[in-house]
Design an enzyme around this catalytic site. Structure first.
Site, PDB file in Angstrom:
ATOM      1  N   LYS A 117      -3.613  -5.696  11.935  1.00 20.99           N
ATOM      2  CA  LYS A 117      -3.916  -5.795  10.500  1.00 20.99           C
ATOM      3  C   LYS A 117      -5.415  -5.603  10.344  1.00 20.99           C
ATOM      4  O   LYS A 117      -6.208  -6.463  10.708  1.00 20.99           O
ATOM      5  CB  LYS A 117      -3.479  -7.136   9.928  1.00 20.99           C
ATOM      6  N   LYS A 291       6.692  -4.573  10.977  1.00 20.26           N
ATOM      7  CA  LYS A 291       7.484  -3.844   9.980  1.00 20.26           C
ATOM      8  C   LYS A 291       8.829  -3.474  10.593  1.00 20.26           C
ATOM      9  O   LYS A 291       8.861  -2.962  11.720  1.00 20.26           O
ATOM     10  CB  LYS A 291       6.750  -2.557   9.581  1.00 20.26           C
TER      11      LYS A 291
END
Ligand code: IVH
Length: 672
Positions: A117, A291
């Protein structure tokens, strides 16, 4: 009761709005993200528990702030979503369970694409016919700002897609950021130009992208990684991973750290791995993102208000927190440097409780407007010493107001000697030398330390007592201590006194390297002391060495050489050394190596690229013949040795007109 809840909700909404403006409109957050997240969660909870206070204008009902009017607004063809956050493993487990339940998979493991991230700001890039036509910031998720002119200056980004097979319309989403090194350089430049510095790389990236003048943006070290897409024509591969690989083939930058993982176990393992890598990554990441990899499943899962159900951000523990600055204390170091230290109300940052932080110097304290009692942002990243980043303005205050600007005292807080400011340095020093008990204590502690003379049992508390009772004024006095003196100290039994005196006696036998290190010469650490011992062979040779000779020694630059020379020419220091030798301190007298011929003395080399022998071996050989091997090419460089696939150093050498030699050339220099 309900009244006070209403007030609490209203106050939280106001605070969050204030933070939103500071963050999204001014690029100057007042509090760290973690504090914002905490307030946000608190408000969310209160609103959930008290639905009668629902308000469509609450900060929880919208994401981010409005776009600035100064840039054109761009409506995203598909909204730019946000991510749900997890701060613990069990929240990741909950996510995985929700995903499997939503897809009715039972116990079957899901493949997730795990990604770092990135800590920057989101961007949407619209390519038509393979050409970049618009770049827009996220804004409130629906409407962002047109920053195309600025984005076009990012060198990492293709203005035309590479390869073939790209759809006629493709909206790519990614994160714009600045590397840690780029951030340091940018701040150094800002400081030099008298401009404001940025609190962290993320603010630097945001501030740089939101420049109305794209020429300024062009000078900022912005870069990006792509992690998703929005609107597009045609079809894209079936898995998120495959799409990102495809984007990579079209020339778009994609993080090399993305990796498909299996099930919850795979996610947790990836998180752990990234947490370890984090300190050595060249850019900041604030967590990892998981994800669901299969796009069909992503669609099936859909989204809740602001975030997809198929993705989750697992955040690292916050590296910044807010606390109160209780006091600014002054510490006198071993060599007299006076450093201000922040005493803080205990606060958990980066996983540990912090109560002190370094403040570097007077200028910094004044620049940040710090004074006892104020609220401050504390930062601690990895093993790094905690730092005070900034002051938080009081409620209702736009800028912090400092009633009592900090001033360095003119007298040493320990001994009252004059405090002097070093030329060209921000550091202040006590001029008292060994007359200053603080310096004396620390010089003695250092001398007795495990990696120095290793006097077992002569700990900090004992040293303090001995100095306070005037039993030790120089390190040589350690060897003159008597049984009565030692046994007379607090909490010192006759037996312990014996043990201490024995340990002192044992420490008389040492090595030259340890002895040099123990002297506490400024800038001379263990490694340098060892190099000095090795190169000089004897203490007499070291004392007699001039600055030029010292500079020939590995790791010894002009500053260190000067410091050693000055130390050895201060009569007081020589007296102490003599006293130590008289007291029987000794080391093996090396068979004083015959000095090797040094045909390369005074020559400076840089090595770049791959050679058939390991580079450290070549470096050692060159150094043995007197050459200095440095890491960067400058006008002082005599030769640049270039192997296979050399770096930018080779071109730098050409630029400066420095002689380039190949591997054969190096071997010739070595006389092979
Ligand atoms: S995906 C569909 N992936 O985090 C979900 N976001 O907290 C959209 N971010 O606004 C985001 N790295 O700016 C995604 N590998 C990554 C990311 C990432 C950073 C940012 C992004 C987003 C924010 C959400």
């Amino acid at each position: 009761m309900s009244d006070s809840v209403a007030r609490q909700i209203e106050s939280l909404r106001q605070q969050l709005e204030q933070h939103n403006r500071a963050y999204y409109l001014d690029d100057a957050p007042l509090v760290p993200d973690a504090e914002y997240d905490r307030l946000f969660r608190e408000l969310q909870q209160l609103e959930a528990d008290n639905p009668e206070y629902f308000d469509i204008n609450s900060p929880t009902q919208r994401v981010g702030g409005e776009a600035l009017d100064l840039f054109n607004k761009v409506r995203h063809a598909r909204p730019m979503l946000s991510l749900g956050n997890a701060f613990a493993d069990d929240e990741v487990a909950d996510f995985d369970r929700r995903v499997r339940e939503g897809l009715e998979l039972g116990e079957q493991s899901v493949t997730y694409l795990a990604e770092p991230k990135l800590d920057g700001l989101a961007i949407s890039l619209r390519y038509e016919q393979g050409q970049l036509v618009t770049a827009a910031t996220r804004g409130d998720g629906t409407t962002g700002e047109d920053v195309t002119a600025n984005i076009r200056t990012l060198r990492a980004l293709p203005l035309k897609l590479a390869g073939h097979g790209w759809p006629e319309l493709l909206e790519v989403r990614g994160e714009v950021f600045i590397s840690k090194a780029g951030f340091e350089q940018l701040n150094a430049r800002q400081l030099e130009a008298g401009e404001k510095t940025f609190a962290n790389p993320r603010n630097a990236a945001a501030g740089s992208l939101r420049q109305l003048d794209s020429r300024i943006t062009a000078q900022r070290p912005l870069t990006l990684f792509c992690y998703g897409w929005g609107d597009h024509s045609g079809t894209l591969p079936d898995s998120h991973y495959q799409v990102l690989l495809q984007l990579g083939e079209w020339g778009l930058p994609v993080s090399p750290l993305i990796q498909p993982v299996t099930g919850l176990a795979g996610c947790l393992k990836y998180f752990e791995k990234m947490e370890q890598q984090r300190p050595t990554l060249p850019y900041e990441i604030d967590g990892v993102v998981f994800k669901v990899d299969r796009r069909e499943w992503q669609q099936e899962l859909g989204q809740v208000a602001r975030a997809p159900r198929w993705a989750l951000a697992r955040k690292f523990p916050a590296e910044e927190a807010v606390t109160q600055l209780l006091a600014i204390d002054l510490q006198v170091g071993r060599t007299g440097t006076i450093t201000p230290v922040a005493r803080l109300a205990p606060v958990k940052v980066g996983g540990v409780v912090v109560t002190n932080a370094t403040l570097h110097n007077e200028d910094e304290i004044r620049r940040k407007g710090l004074e006892p009692g104020c609220q401050v942002v504390v930062r601690r990243a990895g093993d790094v010493i905690p730092q005070v980043v900034s002051r938080v303005p009081a409620a209702g205050e736009a800028e912090p107001v400092t009633a009592n600007p900090f001033k360095m005292p003119s007298e040493c807080p320990e001994c009252g000697s004059a405090v002097v400011r070093e030329v060209d340095e921000a550091a202040y020093r006590c001029s008292g030398g060994l007359a200053c008990p603080a310096q004396r204590k620390q010089a003695i502690r250092h001398f007795a330390g495990r990696t120095a003379m290793d006097v077992e049992g002569l700990g900090d508390k004992l040293v303090d007592q001995l100095v306070e009772r005037d039993l030790l004024s120089t390190v040589a006095d350690i060897y003159r201590l008597t049984h009565e003196q030692v046994a007379g100290l607090e909490r010192m039994a006759a037996k312990s006194a014996d043990n201490l005196l024995m340990a002192i006696d044992r420490s008389r036998e040492t090595t030259l390297a340890r002895f040099i290190f123990a002297l506490g010469i400024r800038h001379v650490g263990e490694a340098t002391a060892a190099a000095l011992a090795d190169a000089c062979g004897s203490l007499d040779a070291l004392i007699a060495a001039d600055v030029e000779m010292l500079e020939q020694i590995e790791d010894v630059g002009p500053v260190v050489a000067r410091s050693i020379y000055d130390f050895m020419h201060e009569p007081h220091n020589l007296t102490v050394i003599e006293a130590l030798l008289e007291q029987g301190v000794h080391w093996p007298q090396g068979e004083s190596k015959p000095p090797q011929a040094q045909p390369l003395a005074g020559k400076v080399l840089v090595i770049t690229g791959t050679f058939s022998r390991p580079r450290p071996a070549i470096k050692a050989d060159l150094q043995r013949l007197g050459a200095k091997v440095t890491g960067s090419v400058s006008k002082k460089t005599d030769w640049v040795a270039v192997g296979d696939s050399p770096g930018s150093k080779a071109s730098k050498a050409e630029e400066l007109g420095i002689e380039i030699i190949d591997e054969a050339g190096v071997e010739r220099l070595l006389g092979h």
